[in-house]
Scaffold this active site. Structure first.
Site, PDB file in Angstrom:
ATOM      1  CB  SER A 220      -0.965  -0.022   1.178  1.00  0.00           C
ATOM      2  OG  SER A 220      -0.261   0.107   2.388  1.00  0.00           O
ATOM      3  CG  MET A 221       2.367   2.196  -2.787  1.00  0.00           C
ATOM      4  SD  MET A 221       2.724   2.110  -4.546  1.00  0.00           S
ATOM      5  CE  MET A 221       1.079   2.045  -5.205  1.00  0.00           C
ATOM      6  N   GLY A 222      -0.354   4.741   0.490  1.00  0.00           N
ATOM      7  CA  GLY A 222      -1.115   5.932   0.861  1.00  0.00           C
ATOM      8  C   GLY A 222      -2.016   6.400  -0.269  1.00  0.00           C
ATOM      9  N   GLY A 225      -2.445   4.792  -3.720  1.00  0.00           N
ATOM     10  CA  GLY A 225      -3.174   3.537  -3.880  1.00  0.00           C
ATOM     11  C   GLY A 225      -2.365   2.350  -3.431  1.00  0.00           C
ATOM     12  N   GLY A 251      -4.642   1.247   6.303  1.00  0.00           N
ATOM     13  CA  GLY A 251      -4.008  -0.028   5.975  1.00  0.00           C
ATOM     14  C   GLY A 251      -4.768  -1.209   6.579  1.00  0.00           C
ATOM     15  CG  ASP A 252      -5.176  -1.220  10.654  1.00  0.00           C
ATOM     16  OD1 ASP A 252      -4.069  -1.689  10.321  1.00  0.00           O
ATOM     17  OD2 ASP A 252      -5.321  -0.384  11.560  1.00  0.00           O
TER      18      ASP A 252
HETATM   19  N1  LIG Z   1      -5.032  10.193   1.624  1.00  0.00           N
HETATM   20  C1  LIG Z   1      -5.593   9.140   1.034  1.00  0.00           C
HETATM   21  N2  LIG Z   1      -6.500   9.286   0.038  1.00  0.00           N
HETATM   22  C2  LIG Z   1      -7.091   8.232  -0.553  1.00  0.00           C
HETATM   23  N3  LIG Z   1      -6.840   6.954  -0.218  1.00  0.00           N
HETATM   24  C3  LIG Z   1      -5.946   6.726   0.754  1.00  0.00           C
HETATM   25  C4  LIG Z   1      -5.279   7.789   1.440  1.00  0.00           C
HETATM   26  N4  LIG Z   1      -4.458   7.246   2.374  1.00  0.00           N
HETATM   27  C5  LIG Z   1      -4.626   5.905   2.273  1.00  0.00           C
HETATM   28  N5  LIG Z   1      -5.512   5.593   1.309  1.00  0.00           N
HETATM   29  C6  LIG Z   1      -5.968   4.243   0.908  1.00  0.00           C
HETATM   30  O1  LIG Z   1      -5.677   3.339   1.973  1.00  0.00           O
HETATM   31  C7  LIG Z   1      -4.750   2.340   1.536  1.00  0.00           C
HETATM   32  C8  LIG Z   1      -3.819   1.991   2.664  1.00  0.00           C
HETATM   33  O2  LIG Z   1      -3.169   3.160   3.105  1.00  0.00           O
HETATM   34  P1  LIG Z   1      -1.633   3.221   3.576  1.00  0.00           P
HETATM   35  O3  LIG Z   1      -0.741   2.815   2.486  1.00  0.00           O
HETATM   36  O4  LIG Z   1      -1.442   4.562   4.158  1.00  0.00           O
HETATM   37  O5  LIG Z   1      -1.625   2.071   4.684  1.00  0.00           O
HETATM   38  P2  LIG Z   1      -0.751   1.925   6.005  1.00  0.00           P
HETATM   39  O6  LIG Z   1       0.461   2.792   5.906  1.00  0.00           O
HETATM   40  O7  LIG Z   1      -0.561   0.486   6.226  1.00  0.00           O
HETATM   41  O8  LIG Z   1      -1.755   2.507   7.087  1.00  0.00           O
HETATM   42  P3  LIG Z   1      -1.965   2.130   8.620  1.00  0.00           P
HETATM   43  O9  LIG Z   1      -0.938   1.092   8.980  1.00  0.00           O
HETATM   44  O10 LIG Z   1      -1.786   3.422   9.334  1.00  0.00           O
HETATM   45  O11 LIG Z   1      -3.336   1.629   8.741  1.00  0.00           O
HETATM   46  C9  LIG Z   1      -4.059   2.943   0.326  1.00  0.00           C
HETATM   47  O12 LIG Z   1      -3.578   1.915  -0.533  1.00  0.00           O
HETATM   48  C10 LIG Z   1      -5.178   3.762  -0.304  1.00  0.00           C
HETATM   49  O13 LIG Z   1      -6.014   2.940  -1.091  1.00  0.00           O
HETATM   50 MG   LIG Z   2      -0.109  -0.455   8.033  1.00  0.00          MG
END
Ligand SMILES: Nc1ncnc2c1ncn2[C@@H]1O[C@H](COP(=O)(O)OP(=O)(O)OP(=O)(O)O)[C@@H](O)[C@H]1O
Ligand SMILES: [Mg+2]
Length: 316
Positions: A220-222, A225, A251-252
């Site tokens: 996942s990339m925030g 996507g 991410g969860d």
């Molecule tokens: N600002 C944003 N706008 C739209 N979609 C987002 C955004 N941030 C996260 N997402 C969605 O959520 C998914 C997971 O987010 P992210 O990559 O930040 O996970 P993470 O770093 O494991 O998060 P966490 O561990 O804090 O739950 C992304 O792939 C995207 O689809």
């Molecule tokens: Mg995470």
């Protein structure tokens, strides 16, 4: 499919919202919310919203379990947490709504005794009798060895169970050696794991395309996507534009989407759509919840999928 989420290091999240947060100055907060959290607890909460039968286990301090017990009762989650002496840690989240930024301060968890380590190991293996899929999520508190997820994954797989792993640092580095069915690092966790500076889907694809033995890999990339890989296939899922309230637990939600997709036997593209809609739905509110089914369907339809071509042939 009956799911167990394992959370060894849960937290009670205190979320405060403030505009234009300025460090070192006095800020006016809008409100304060308290949530039972921890990665596996968030995953359980979303899976329950998705209609799956879910049991939550892990370690919970016996001094402040009420927020967790209320959540489990409200969502119909079976509570199989082992109570241990002490208070579950607090996590502070400061949400700056103007900048769309969240600052996290996480405190270390309760020191776990040898006796409680054995108790949780037994509890998880007992649950394997009646459950099919295990989500191992989050950090490990002091007293739990860093290869805990590695050994647990091996044992669960030996029993024919599916395992999805979402963690970071050495527990991730060790855990993936046991080849869990699903893994979901974020770009930062994958950078640490591979020792490479990864910035986008192409970087992530190059880093993981030669990995073998996993059913589904998600990076996942925030807001960029996420990259989904399975059986030599790769897609990038771009989330729809949404009004972001809190990205904590994005991410969860994605892990919960991945688990739901595995339980429904979905193909890679449908998995990417479903998991991305779960994340997009959950970040529109504080806390780990799904929106109503109609909103969720709309979000799914608005996920953009880009097919990427792995350079390395063969199955994961
Ligand atoms: N600002 C944003 N706008 C739209 N979609 C987002 C955004 N941030 C996260 N997402 C969605 O959520 C998914 C997971 O987010 P992210 O990559 O930040 O996970 P993470 O770093 O494991 O998060 P966490 O561990 O804090 O739950 C992304 O792939 C995207 O689809
Ligand atoms: Mg995470």
């Amino acid at each position: 499919m009956k799911v167990v989420t394992v959370t060894l290091n849960p937290a009670i999240d205190l979320t405060v919202r403030a505009d234009h947060l300025q460090l070192g100055l006095v800020n006016a907060g809008h409100d304060l919310q308290m949530h039972a959290a921890g990665k596996g607890v968030n995953v359980a909460s979303i899976l329950a919203d998705a209609g799956l039968q879910v049991t939550a286990t892990g370690l919970l301090g016996d001094e402040n379990p009420e927020a967790f017990e209320r959540l489990f009762a409200r969502k119909g989650i079976q509570d199989q947490f082992v109570r241990i002496p002490g208070g579950t840690r607090l996590g502070l989240k400061i949400v700056d709504e103007t900048r769309n930024q969240t600052t996290d301060i996480n405190l270390p968890g309760i020191q776990v005794s040898e006796k409680d380590l054995l108790k949780i190991q037994h509890r998880i293996l007992d649950l394997a009798e009646e459950h099919d899929l295990f989500v191992l999520a989050g950090s490990l508190p002091p007293g739990i060895p860093e290869d805990f997820y590695f050994h647990l994954t091996l044992e669960l797989k030996k029993l024919g169970k599916k395992v999805v792993l979402d963690t970071s640092n050495s527990p991730l580095m060790e855990g993936i050696k046991a080849l869990p069915d699903g893994v979901k690092p974020n770009l930062h966790e994958l950078s640490v794991l591979t020792g490479k500076d990864l910035h986008n889907a192409q970087d992530a694809l190059e880093a993981v395309q030669h990995w073998r033995g996993f059913e589904t890999l998600v990076v996942s990339m925030g807001e960029q996507g996420a990259l989904f890989l399975s059986a030599g296939q790769a897609v990038q899922a771009i989330p729809p534009r949404v009004n972001v309230k809190s990205t904590v637990g994005a991410g969860d939600a994605m892990v919960a989407g991945l688990v739901t997709a595995l339980s429904r036997g979905l193909d890679l593209e449908s998995t990417a759509r479903l998991a991305t809609s779960f994340s997009a739905g959950s970040i529109q509110q504080v806390g780990a919840n799904l929106p109503d089914p109609a909103t969720l369907q709309q979000l799914q339809a608005n996920v953009e999928l880009l097919t990427l071509n792995p350079q390395v042939e063969g199955h994961l």
